[in-house]
Every structure is written in C-alpha cells, then in structure tokens.
Scaffold this motif. Sequence first.
Motif, PDB file in Angstrom:
ATOM      1  N   ASP A 109       0.869  -1.178   0.000  1.00 51.91           N
ATOM      2  CA  ASP A 109       0.000   0.000   0.000  1.00 51.91           C
ATOM      3  C   ASP A 109       0.905   1.226   0.000  1.00 51.91           C
ATOM      4  O   ASP A 109       1.546   1.534   1.011  1.00 51.91           O
ATOM      5  N   ASN A 110       0.983   1.901  -1.141  1.00 51.26           N
ATOM      6  CA  ASN A 110       1.860   3.050  -1.276  1.00 51.26           C
ATOM      7  C   ASN A 110       1.061   4.335  -1.096  1.00 51.26           C
ATOM      8  O   ASN A 110      -0.021   4.478  -1.668  1.00 51.26           O
ATOM      9  N   GLY A 111       1.610   5.245  -0.299  1.00 50.32           N
ATOM     10  CA  GLY A 111       0.879   6.478  -0.037  1.00 50.32           C
ATOM     11  C   GLY A 111       1.793   7.622   0.338  1.00 50.32           C
ATOM     12  O   GLY A 111       2.988   7.451   0.603  1.00 50.32           O
ATOM     13  N   LEU A 112       1.207   8.821   0.362  1.00 46.95           N
ATOM     14  CA  LEU A 112       1.941  10.039   0.676  1.00 46.95           C
ATOM     15  C   LEU A 112       1.699  10.456   2.121  1.00 46.95           C
ATOM     16  O   LEU A 112       0.643  10.177   2.693  1.00 46.95           O
ATOM     17  N   CYS A 113       2.688  11.130   2.692  1.00 44.65           N
ATOM     18  CA  CYS A 113       2.523  11.695   4.027  1.00 44.65           C
ATOM     19  C   CYS A 113       3.450  12.894   4.151  1.00 44.65           C
ATOM     20  O   CYS A 113       4.327  13.118   3.302  1.00 44.65           O
ATOM     21  N   VAL A 114       3.253  13.681   5.200  1.00 43.18           N
ATOM     22  CA  VAL A 114       4.153  14.793   5.516  1.00 43.18           C
ATOM     23  C   VAL A 114       4.920  14.416   6.784  1.00 43.18           C
ATOM     24  O   VAL A 114       4.558  13.484   7.492  1.00 43.18           O
ATOM     25  N   GLN A 115       5.968  15.179   7.051  1.00 40.70           N
ATOM     26  CA  GLN A 115       6.785  14.880   8.224  1.00 40.70           C
ATOM     27  C   GLN A 115       5.974  15.041   9.501  1.00 40.70           C
ATOM     28  O   GLN A 115       5.211  15.992   9.654  1.00 40.70           O
ATOM     29  N   SER A 116       6.117  14.091  10.414  1.00 41.86           N
ATOM     30  CA  SER A 116       5.397  14.140  11.683  1.00 41.86           C
ATOM     31  C   SER A 116       5.865  15.335  12.523  1.00 41.86           C
ATOM     32  O   SER A 116       7.005  15.781  12.408  1.00 41.86           O
ATOM     33  N   GLU A 117       4.985  15.802  13.396  1.00 39.74           N
ATOM     34  CA  GLU A 117       5.292  16.989  14.190  1.00 39.74           C
ATOM     35  C   GLU A 117       6.082  16.666  15.457  1.00 39.74           C
ATOM     36  O   GLU A 117       7.016  17.395  15.814  1.00 39.74           O
ATOM     37  N   HIS A 118       5.716  15.579  16.157  1.00 36.97           N
ATOM     38  CA  HIS A 118       6.269  15.356  17.489  1.00 36.97           C
ATOM     39  C   HIS A 118       7.167  14.123  17.584  1.00 36.97           C
ATOM     40  O   HIS A 118       8.121  14.129  18.359  1.00 36.97           O
ATOM     41  N   PHE A 119       6.867  13.062  16.843  1.00 39.89           N
ATOM     42  CA  PHE A 119       7.674  11.846  16.868  1.00 39.89           C
ATOM     43  C   PHE A 119       7.318  11.029  15.632  1.00 39.89           C
ATOM     44  O   PHE A 119       6.600  11.519  14.765  1.00 39.89           O
ATOM     45  N   ASP A 120       7.817   9.808  15.533  1.00 39.35           N
ATOM     46  CA  ASP A 120       7.641   8.981  14.334  1.00 39.35           C
ATOM     47  C   ASP A 120       8.129   9.719  13.092  1.00 39.35           C
ATOM     48  O   ASP A 120       7.399   9.908  12.115  1.00 39.35           O
ATOM     49  N   TYR A 121       9.402  10.135  13.146  1.00 38.53           N
ATOM     50  CA  TYR A 121       9.977  10.909  12.044  1.00 38.53           C
ATOM     51  C   TYR A 121      10.470   9.990  10.930  1.00 38.53           C
ATOM     52  O   TYR A 121      10.943   8.880  11.175  1.00 38.53           O
ATOM     53  N   LEU A 122      10.354  10.470   9.700  1.00 34.42           N
ATOM     54  CA  LEU A 122      10.957   9.812   8.544  1.00 34.42           C
ATOM     55  C   LEU A 122      12.330  10.431   8.329  1.00 34.42           C
ATOM     56  O   LEU A 122      12.457  11.662   8.286  1.00 34.42           O
ATOM     57  N   LEU A 123      13.362   9.593   8.201  1.00 30.14           N
ATOM     58  CA  LEU A 123      14.746  10.054   8.175  1.00 30.14           C
ATOM     59  C   LEU A 123      15.374   9.805   6.812  1.00 30.14           C
ATOM     60  O   LEU A 123      15.005   8.870   6.097  1.00 30.14           O
TER      61      LEU A 123
END
Length: 744
Positions: A109-123
């Motif tokens: 399942d491929n999808g878009l997201c934006v960077q999380s604000e407080h945690f669960d960051y994409l690096l």
Amino acid sequence: MLTKLIWNDVRQNKLLSAATVFFMTVSAMMLGLTALLFSGLLGSVNALMEQAQVPDLLQMHTGALEESQISRFAGEHPEIDQWQICRFLNLSNSQVALGGHSLLDSTQDNGLCVQSEHFDYLLDMDNNRPHVLPGQVYVPVCYRVRYDLNIGDTMQIGGEGLTIAGFLRDSQMNSMMASSKRFLVSQWDYERLKPHGEEEYLIEFLLKDGGNANAVSTAYTQQGLPANGPAITKPLIRMMNALSDGTTIFVIFLTAVVVLLVALLCIRFILSIRMERDKREVGMLKALGIGKGEIKRLYFSKYLLFSLCGGLLGLGAAAVLQGPLEGQIRELYGASDRGAQSAVSALCAVAVVEAVILLSVWRSLKKTDKLSVLAALFPVREQKQNLRQYLLIGFVSAACAFLMLLPQNLYSTLSSPTFVTYMGIGNADIRMDIRQGADISLAAARLAAALERDEQVARYAVLETQSLPAVLADGTTCNLTVELGDHTIFPVRYSEGTMPVADHEIALSSLNAKELGLSIGDTLLLRVGGEERRCTVCGIYSDITNGGKTAKAGGRTSDGPVIWSVAYVSLKGRSAGSRWMEAYSQAGADVTDIEDYVRDTYGPTLAQLRLASRGAILIAVLVAFVVIALFLRLIVERNRDAISLQKALGFTGGDVGRAYFYKGFLSAAAGVLTGLFLGTLLGEGLCGAVLKSFGADSFRFIIRWDRLLVGIPAIILGTTILAVLTGTAEVRRIKAYECCTGRD
C-alpha cells in the motif's frame, strides 16, 4: 626452549598442524561472524527506532475521525506522554510510477505523508529529518535498488510529477514485510494530490517509561474509539524490522554450530593420532621422571598457540565478511551505534569457540595420565583407527550435506507460491486487492459479479476485512482484524481444528490465539453490525502477515466499514494470465500474481538467504575436501608398510589405490545420504521452531527435489572424489622395498 620445541614439532608435522589451525579458524570465523551480524542488526534497528522516536502504540484507522475523542482519551491516561494523528494518503498503485517503473504489480500500500510533528519521524540516508520542498518527494529506501532509482528521477502520480530528492528510512515500514510504504512530500503537495487517493489515519501514542502499550490498547478499544484497522506495538515493529535479516543470521548460526561440531571431532582425532605417534617419546619422558602434568602442559601449550592463531585469523575473516553481508542492514537501517559492543561480542564468541576446543583438547590429553611407561615404550598397534577415520569421513560428509541442504530448503520454501498458506492466504493463482474508494463493499460486490461471469475463472473467493470488537470470557474487550467470507474455497494451513463455515465459527491466527489465551472450542462475543455473535473457535492457523494477529470468520459480512477487500482467483489456463490481470487492473483493482506477491514480500530475505546458501555451500565444500583428503592421507600413512608389502607381492599402485578410493567414497556416500535425511527432518524442526515464534505453526519444508536428489549430492560427491584422489595420491609414491627397511 618451549617455543623452539613447538616450532620443531610444527615443522615436522605441517599437515596436522595446518589442519588443526584451519578447523579452529573456520569455527571462530563462523561464530564471530554471527555475533557481528546479530549485534550490528540489533544496533542498527534500535538506533533507527530511537532517532525516529517510534510510537509505543499505533492504531490504524480508515473512515471518519474526531480528534477531540483522542485528545480526551490521552488526557485521561497519565502514562501517555505524547500523541498525534498522522495522515496517510493511500494511492492506487496503477497510478504510480517510479523512474518509469509502474507500481501496478506492487503488493504494497503506497501512499503520501508529511513529516510528523512530534515523533515517528521519517529520516534520510544520514538519519536526519529531511526538509522537503514543493515538487519534491523522498522515496522509501527499499525501492532504490528494486527500481534502480537515483536522485533526480521522477515519481509519477496520475498526471502529476514529483522529483525524487532523496531516499528515506521509515522505522515503522522499512521492511518489505510491512504492507505499507510512506512517501514523504511537502504539505503543499499533499493537499494538491489529495484527489488521487484515499486518506487514512495513523493514531500514535508515545508512552512514558514503564507504560504498558497493551493496557493502553485495551482501554482504547473498550472506549469504542476509532479503530477500523490493526493496532501495532513497538516490539512488533522491532520484530518485523529484524525478521528479514534475522533469518539469514539464524542460518549462519546453525552453520557455525555444525562447523564447530565437525572441528571438535576432527581436532580430537588429530590429537589422538599425534598421541599415538608420540607414545615412545611420552614413555621416555615418564621414564626420566618428568611428571604427567608437565607432559600435558607441553602438548597443551602447542594447541594454545594454535588456538590463538586460529582465533585471530577467524576474527579477521569475520570482519572482512561482515562488510558485504551487512550491506542490506546499513541500507535499510543505517550504521549501528554499537560498533564497540559488536567487536566485544565477536571477541567473546571467538573466545568461547576456542575455549570449547581447548577444553576438548585438555580432556583428550588426560589419556596420557593412564599411559604406563611399559605400554608407551612397547605400544600395541590398534586396528580400530582406520575404521574410526572412515566413520569420521562419513560424519563430515553428512554434516556438509546438512549445511548445504538447510538454507536451500528454507530458500525454496520461502520462495514457493504455496508458502502463502503460512501467510493466512489460500493457495490461489492471483490476488486482487481493493483498498481505494468510498464504498469498498460495493466495489467488492461488483468484482465478484464480474468474476462470476468470467469464463476464464475456475474458482474465486471475495473476502472482506473489518476491525470488529470482541469480548472475551473474562469480560475484556479487544479489536480483532477479521476476514469475513467463504474460507472453504482457498483454505489456509490449519495447525489445529478446521476452517470456519457457519456464522458462529471463527478461526484465529496462532499468535492471536496465544495472546488471547484461546484454544479450540473456546467462545467469544463478536460484535458484528451492531449485534453480538457468539463465536466458537474452530481452528488455529499460521499467519506471518499483519504482525501475525488476524482472524477468519465464516458467513455473511457485517454492515460496518471495510478496511480492505481481497479476491483470490484460480484461472482455467495460465497462458493468458498476464492479459487477464492487466484487464482487471484497469478496472480499479490491484492485481498480483501470488508468486510475485511472495517474492515482493520476502524479496530482501530471499536475497540474503541466497547469499547465505552460497556461503554455506562454499564452506561445506572446503571443509569436506580438507577433512576427507587429510584423513585418507593419514590412513595411507598409517598403512604405509602394509601398502609397501602389497606392492612387493605384485599389486600395482592402481590396485591398492582403488581399494582405498572405494572405501573413502562409500563412506562419504553413506554420509551424504544421512545428511540429506537429517537436513530434511531435523532442519525442518529447527526452522519451524524459529518461524513458530512469528506465527507460522506446523511448518513444513517445500522441497526442490532436483536439488535434494541431484544437485547437492553431485556437489558433495564430486568434492569427495577430488579429496579421495588427493588423499590417496601418496599410494603411488610408496615403494615396494619400504616394508623391508624397518620404518617402525
């Protein structure tokens, strides 16, 4: 003085000394490599999860959502440190292309997201949080090699294009075993591309130290909060990240254990040969009044030196092999922050190996304590030594066949389309996913009608997955991810019980059954469509997808929201399968060949297993050649006078050599048959014990019979022939007159 004695002994016995160091080196290398890889894997995974600040509890949800409910729940539970709701724009794979490669055949399942604000960051690849500009996208790192992508390539979404600015590591969804993949875009692009997908939600909680994620999840469910999707905890995320490469490390560890056992036997046997040769010298030392402790220390000092050399060589070889084997780990998770700990763990592993070998040597040296001066000076020849050496040749051949067969069988099992029976899926030809649209149930009904009319379809089953509240016997409530529909068409593998047929029957995955404390015949209340349905557990099955926590219920589906719908299809003829799949893909379903589905899910694991399998074959061939050639050389040397006498009586070197060849070859052949038998039965049990912890009960190898009956025996027996010819080459150089020269 001691150093000079050891050096003189090594020069006089180069073959035995080299063989001893070789076995010590290989054993140290294998276990040291296991320690390096395992420590590196845990270090990399933990470092990524710490830097990304993985949530302790993640609840997926599809459908309407009121943020105030989540806020009120978090305020009522002081163990919750932070919470957030992340949006995930699920795209249709048919509309997505990476660098010109369509994702139409992707099972993710491929999808878009934006960077999380407080945690669960994409690096990014430096494990930093990237800043994404409008028009840019960061792509999951697992797709970089798969689609040969580079920075500057284009990601196409429908008629829109985004430039690949980099690659990201997702602490939650890095593994291909995770069913979803997140692409990082700017807020502006996310809003702009909303019409191309369906929005889902990730409700995430970060707990304070000591917080119990399972207790929070239970409380969340009991309050009836949005939970139209599976719940995932931090330990499950860690397990899924480590499972892919962990399988390969497990194979390497088994190889290390087998090699160590072979090394122990061979070194003990070499030592017994040395002690028999040196009986006269030992007797002379005892006659001169030298104590038995001094004699043992003299021999032990030599093996202590061998052990030091073997340990250092093995540690160096493990460090060299670590680089290429850790390539995928560094790619997916980054460099480990436990470099010093990895080195220490490898050093400890090597020390343990050498200590075990030295302990075995010391126990063997105790035999000198019972040796009298008379027996040492006038030894009686033992006729059992040749038989023991032939038995050892058979044992080593069996061990090497086992080493080659185990990773091969594991690879053929994981790569087989029928392995889907361990993934909670029946053995169909084609899988069709419906995860997009306002009304998934309506789309599934239309798909079922189309399949019913299709003359190419032999069998099909349309199943709908919902998240349903369940009440256990003790009154606790939990959410079950339940697949509803007819499970008799493509049944999965059940370790206990049978498939659900009636409305009141439910089957649980093995991990779900263990966590809930349920077994065959137990009951639970399932809330389906606003009514309570008392269900009896009729079966327990293997499932290593969705964290291994799923359920299957028979009968009609409910009127509640559907998370996704899946159709399984078997065609009457596979010749036009690709055109058939393409036609249905254009109708809006994600259509995948089951064989491709398995390969897509376990691709990285299979690549690592293939590498481990080739390494195991190389080690097995090397060990088999050295041991068989060495032992036959020792047998020839032990019987040198007898061979010389046979030549003096008129036998040719070829006649004598053939006799030794047949004995060595038959011993190895018997060992190969034993190894194939043990590799199939014992290896299946070992792999099953590991996979059972991930939800795959009643594991059975799916065997490639051509490799079992032809490939592996041909490699081992071919190596045996070369080793036997090498070991018996000395027969032709023995002269007929040697029996009269009084060599003894």
